[in-house]
Design a protein around this motif. Structure first.
Motif, mmCIF file in Angstrom:
data_model
loop_
_atom_site.group_PDB
_atom_site.id
_atom_site.type_symbol
_atom_site.label_atom_id
_atom_site.label_comp_id
_atom_site.label_asym_id
_atom_site.label_seq_id
_atom_site.Cartn_x
_atom_site.Cartn_y
_atom_site.Cartn_z
ATOM 1 N N ILE A 100 0.596 -1.254 0.212
ATOM 2 C CA ILE A 100 0.001 0.036 -0.142
ATOM 3 C C ILE A 100 0.759 1.423 0.330
ATOM 4 O O ILE A 100 0.688 2.422 -0.752
ATOM 5 N N ARG A 101 2.031 1.681 0.910
ATOM 6 C CA ARG A 101 2.222 2.230 0.655
ATOM 7 C C ARG A 101 4.188 2.475 -0.624
ATOM 8 O O ARG A 101 4.179 3.865 -0.156
ATOM 9 N N LYS A 102 4.362 1.943 -0.421
ATOM 10 C CA LYS A 102 5.179 1.362 -2.038
ATOM 11 C C LYS A 102 5.242 1.623 -3.302
ATOM 12 O O LYS A 102 5.058 1.981 -3.671
ATOM 13 N N TYR A 103 3.461 0.585 -3.749
ATOM 14 C CA TYR A 103 3.688 0.086 -5.069
ATOM 15 C C TYR A 103 1.831 0.427 -4.922
ATOM 16 O O TYR A 103 1.395 0.135 -6.444
ATOM 17 N N GLY A 104 1.034 0.483 -4.279
ATOM 18 C CA GLY A 104 -0.411 0.784 -4.776
ATOM 19 C C GLY A 104 -1.400 -0.416 -4.002
ATOM 20 O O GLY A 104 -0.478 -1.958 -4.467
ATOM 21 N N ASP A 105 -2.422 -0.313 -4.601
ATOM 22 C CA ASP A 105 -3.323 -1.324 -3.379
ATOM 23 C C ASP A 105 -3.341 -2.633 -5.279
ATOM 24 O O ASP A 105 -2.891 -1.770 -5.810
ATOM 25 N N GLY A 106 -3.913 -3.775 -4.645
ATOM 26 C CA GLY A 106 -3.190 -4.392 -5.652
ATOM 27 C C GLY A 106 -3.941 -5.762 -4.604
ATOM 28 O O GLY A 106 -3.785 -6.089 -3.917
ATOM 29 N N ILE A 107 -4.407 -7.403 -6.387
ATOM 30 C CA ILE A 107 -4.465 -8.003 -5.268
ATOM 31 C C ILE A 107 -3.224 -8.807 -4.843
ATOM 32 O O ILE A 107 -2.765 -9.429 -5.716
ATOM 33 N N MET A 108 -3.580 -9.162 -3.626
ATOM 34 C CA MET A 108 -2.116 -10.056 -2.592
ATOM 35 C C MET A 108 -2.355 -11.666 -2.574
ATOM 36 O O MET A 108 -3.501 -12.171 -2.316
ATOM 37 N N GLY A 109 -1.537 -12.666 -3.056
ATOM 38 C CA GLY A 109 -1.789 -13.658 -3.260
ATOM 39 C C GLY A 109 -0.629 -14.406 -1.534
ATOM 40 O O GLY A 109 0.275 -13.753 -1.955
ATOM 41 N N GLU A 133 -12.376 -13.836 -8.328
ATOM 42 C CA GLU A 133 -13.205 -13.746 -6.959
ATOM 43 C C GLU A 133 -12.867 -12.424 -6.360
ATOM 44 O O GLU A 133 -13.932 -11.728 -5.561
ATOM 45 N N ALA A 134 -11.964 -12.187 -6.231
ATOM 46 C CA ALA A 134 -11.106 -11.003 -4.800
ATOM 47 C C ALA A 134 -11.025 -9.676 -5.686
ATOM 48 O O ALA A 134 -11.330 -8.574 -4.905
ATOM 49 N N GLU A 135 -11.032 -9.726 -7.350
ATOM 50 C CA GLU A 135 -11.054 -8.497 -7.933
ATOM 51 C C GLU A 135 -12.876 -8.170 -7.704
ATOM 52 O O GLU A 135 -12.903 -6.719 -7.703
ATOM 53 N N LYS A 136 -13.339 -8.486 -8.309
ATOM 54 C CA LYS A 136 -14.808 -8.305 -8.563
ATOM 55 C C LYS A 136 -15.289 -8.105 -6.588
ATOM 56 O O LYS A 136 -17.197 -8.290 -6.758
ATOM 57 N N SER A 137 -15.128 -8.180 -6.000
ATOM 58 C CA SER A 137 -15.215 -7.989 -4.309
ATOM 59 C C SER A 137 -14.275 -8.006 -3.363
ATOM 60 O O SER A 137 -13.281 -8.037 -3.605
ATOM 61 N N ASP A 138 -14.732 -7.883 -1.854
ATOM 62 C CA ASP A 138 -13.772 -7.328 -1.030
ATOM 63 C C ASP A 138 -14.892 -8.331 -0.710
ATOM 64 O O ASP A 138 -13.825 -8.665 1.332
ATOM 65 N N ASN A 187 -17.944 -31.488 2.433
ATOM 66 C CA ASN A 187 -18.347 -29.863 2.918
ATOM 67 C C ASN A 187 -17.107 -29.611 2.853
ATOM 68 O O ASN A 187 -16.883 -28.376 3.261
ATOM 69 N N TYR A 188 -16.140 -30.491 3.504
ATOM 70 C CA TYR A 188 -15.109 -30.132 3.838
ATOM 71 C C TYR A 188 -13.867 -30.511 3.139
ATOM 72 O O TYR A 188 -14.219 -31.166 2.242
ATOM 73 N N LEU A 189 -12.883 -28.655 3.459
ATOM 74 C CA LEU A 189 -11.743 -28.500 2.277
ATOM 75 C C LEU A 189 -10.776 -29.177 3.363
ATOM 76 O O LEU A 189 -10.965 -28.492 4.912
ATOM 77 N N TRP A 190 -9.762 -30.031 2.781
ATOM 78 C CA TRP A 190 -8.439 -28.798 3.953
ATOM 79 C C TRP A 190 -7.935 -27.988 3.645
ATOM 80 O O TRP A 190 -7.682 -27.613 2.711
ATOM 81 N N ASN A 191 -7.467 -27.313 4.855
ATOM 82 C CA ASN A 191 -6.861 -25.769 5.292
ATOM 83 C C ASN A 191 -5.221 -26.317 4.601
ATOM 84 O O ASN A 191 -4.818 -26.572 5.074
ATOM 85 N N SER A 192 -5.714 -24.935 3.833
ATOM 86 C CA SER A 192 -4.001 -25.157 2.636
ATOM 87 C C SER A 192 -3.431 -23.942 3.251
ATOM 88 O O SER A 192 -1.849 -23.754 2.934
ATOM 89 N N GLY A 193 -3.842 -22.908 3.622
ATOM 90 C CA GLY A 193 -3.189 -21.519 4.003
ATOM 91 C C GLY A 193 -2.966 -20.501 2.526
ATOM 92 O O GLY A 193 -2.133 -20.368 3.410
ATOM 93 N N MET A 194 -3.169 -20.796 2.380
ATOM 94 C CA MET A 194 -2.927 -20.223 1.078
ATOM 95 C C MET A 194 -4.413 -19.441 0.467
ATOM 96 O O MET A 194 -5.608 -19.503 0.703
ATOM 97 N N PHE A 195 -4.318 -17.741 0.423
ATOM 98 C CA PHE A 195 -4.924 -16.794 0.583
ATOM 99 C C PHE A 195 -4.857 -15.599 -0.388
ATOM 100 O O PHE A 195 -3.952 -15.906 -0.909
ATOM 101 N N VAL A 196 -6.200 -15.435 -0.885
ATOM 102 C CA VAL A 196 -6.061 -14.105 -1.894
ATOM 103 C C VAL A 196 -6.492 -13.111 -1.167
ATOM 104 O O VAL A 196 -8.407 -13.036 -1.499
ATOM 105 N N TRP A 197 -6.343 -12.177 -1.890
ATOM 106 C CA TRP A 197 -7.655 -10.189 -0.983
ATOM 107 C C TRP A 197 -6.682 -9.635 -2.034
ATOM 108 O O TRP A 197 -5.438 -8.941 -2.072
ATOM 109 N N LYS A 198 -6.961 -8.514 -1.523
ATOM 110 C CA LYS A 198 -7.283 -7.260 -1.819
ATOM 111 C C LYS A 198 -6.287 -6.568 -0.551
ATOM 112 O O LYS A 198 -6.204 -6.892 0.700
ATOM 113 N N ALA A 199 -5.204 -6.091 -0.770
ATOM 114 C CA ALA A 199 -4.332 -5.189 0.147
ATOM 115 C C ALA A 199 -4.917 -4.639 1.180
ATOM 116 O O ALA A 199 -5.033 -4.538 2.179
#
Length: 352
Positions: A100-109, A133-138, A187-199
């Protein structure tokens, strides 16, 4: 939006001892026979995320090793050095503030540096969907792994149903009976610890759910790009409370989505995972390094500079380095960290 990859590479890999050591943790080892695990992580993100937009967060003591290992794959300025280990929430928040401070907002994986993925094309297809999915919503988007056996060593993500992207809850590591029920339900998935969202979105979640950590991150952020940046990080970062991103935010946040992945994922958490990374011989043995075996079955032999001879044994892990030899039953692979704890208690730091 701009896409960024954040690779968390600050772990010590205690369950991978003696191959993984403080000065050479698992993520910097060539376990698959192809390349260091952190380099494989960088390479598999491309072209969904450009290499010039990938960052690594690691411990200050490992920053130089990281730079040597990646060998020009990414800029040295993209190696973010933590002065103290404060768990994954601090790691993610630090990286978000940097962007956010140096490069600007964007999608973080967000990715771990030491996981194995067999079907890399399949992984990139799911990652592309997660970015969309992360781009079109919060939303906070995570990638769950389709379970193929009732694992008790992983956390789980519960969906509303097998077709839904909406997360109902995160579940801790279950016992065997519960894991079997999870597998059967679908209905259950293993939690991989991989995430994607806006900074910007994850920083808002810090402000809402972890305001104490957010305050420290803001103090660091205000110094970024000034001559006081490094001194501020050194002074403030060790004060950040230790908490994982899962406990601190994911389990408490609203609007969390999960995409199912079925691409041969493994967290390579312990030495028995080596048999997933390599072919077995006719007796079910995995041999890495110089070895000779006679009447040995279902063993893992991982050597560096000595011959390992296996005779009349089964279901063992033998791992050799220049100053240590580990011999354990494969069923006890998760307990190797107890050896590390014992060495620490005995003051035998030279073996760590």
């Amino acid at each position: 939006m701009k896409r960024y990859g954040i690779i968390m590479a600050g772990g010590s890999g205690t369950r991978f001892w003696p191959l993984s050591r403080r000065k050479m943790p698992k993520q910097f080892l060539n376990v698959t026979g192809k390349d260091a695990m952190v380099n494989e992580t960088i390479d598999r993100l491309f072209p969904v995320i450009e290499k010039e937009d990938i960052f690594i967060v690691t411990g200050k003591d490992q920053a130089e090793l990281t730079d040597r290992t990646v060998n020009g794959r990414l800029s040295k300025s993209h190696i973010l050095a933590e002065p103290a280990a404060r768990n994954t929430a601090a790691c993610v928040g630090y990286a978000a503030m940097e962007l956010i401070r140096k490069y600007g907002d964007g999608i973080m994986g967000i990715f771990s540096s030491d996981h194995y993925i067999k079907d890399e094309a399949g992984f990139r297809a799911v990652l592309e969907r997660a970015v969309e999915e992360a781009e079109k919503s919060d939303s906070l988007v995570t990638i769950g792994i389709k379970p193929y056996f009732p694992a008790t060593g992983y956390g789980y993500i519960k969906r509303k149903d097998a077709e839904s992207l909406e997360v109902e809850e995160f579940v801790e590591k279950p016992d065997q009976e519960t894991a079997e029920k999870y597998l059967e339900s679908g209905n259950y998935l293993w939690n991989s610890g991989m995430f994607v969202w806006k900074a910007s979105v994850i920083l808002k979640q810090f402000e809402k759910l972890l305001p104490d950590i957010y305050g420290y991150l803001m103090e660091i952020g205000e110094s970024m790009g000034t001559e006081k940046e490094r001194d501020t990080i050194e002074a403030v970062y060790p004060k950040i409370p230790k908490i994982s991103i899962d406990y601190g935010i994911m389990e408490r946040a609203e609007n969390v989505l999960v995409l199912e992945g079925d691409f041969g994922w493994n967290d390579v958490g312990s030495l028995d995972a080596i048999e997933i990374l390599h072919e077995t011989d006719e007796n079910g043995n995995v041999i890495c390094g110089e070895s000779v075996s006679l009447d040995a079955k279902n063993c893992i032999s991982f050597g560096t500079d000595k011959l390992i001879a296996l005779l009349g044994v089964s279901n063992l892990i033998v791992a050799e380095t220049k100053d240590t030899v580990l011999v354990c039953e494969k069923s006890r692979a998760q307990d190797v960290k107890k050896i590390v704890e014992r060495l620490e208690a005995d003051g035998k730091e030279q073996y760590l």
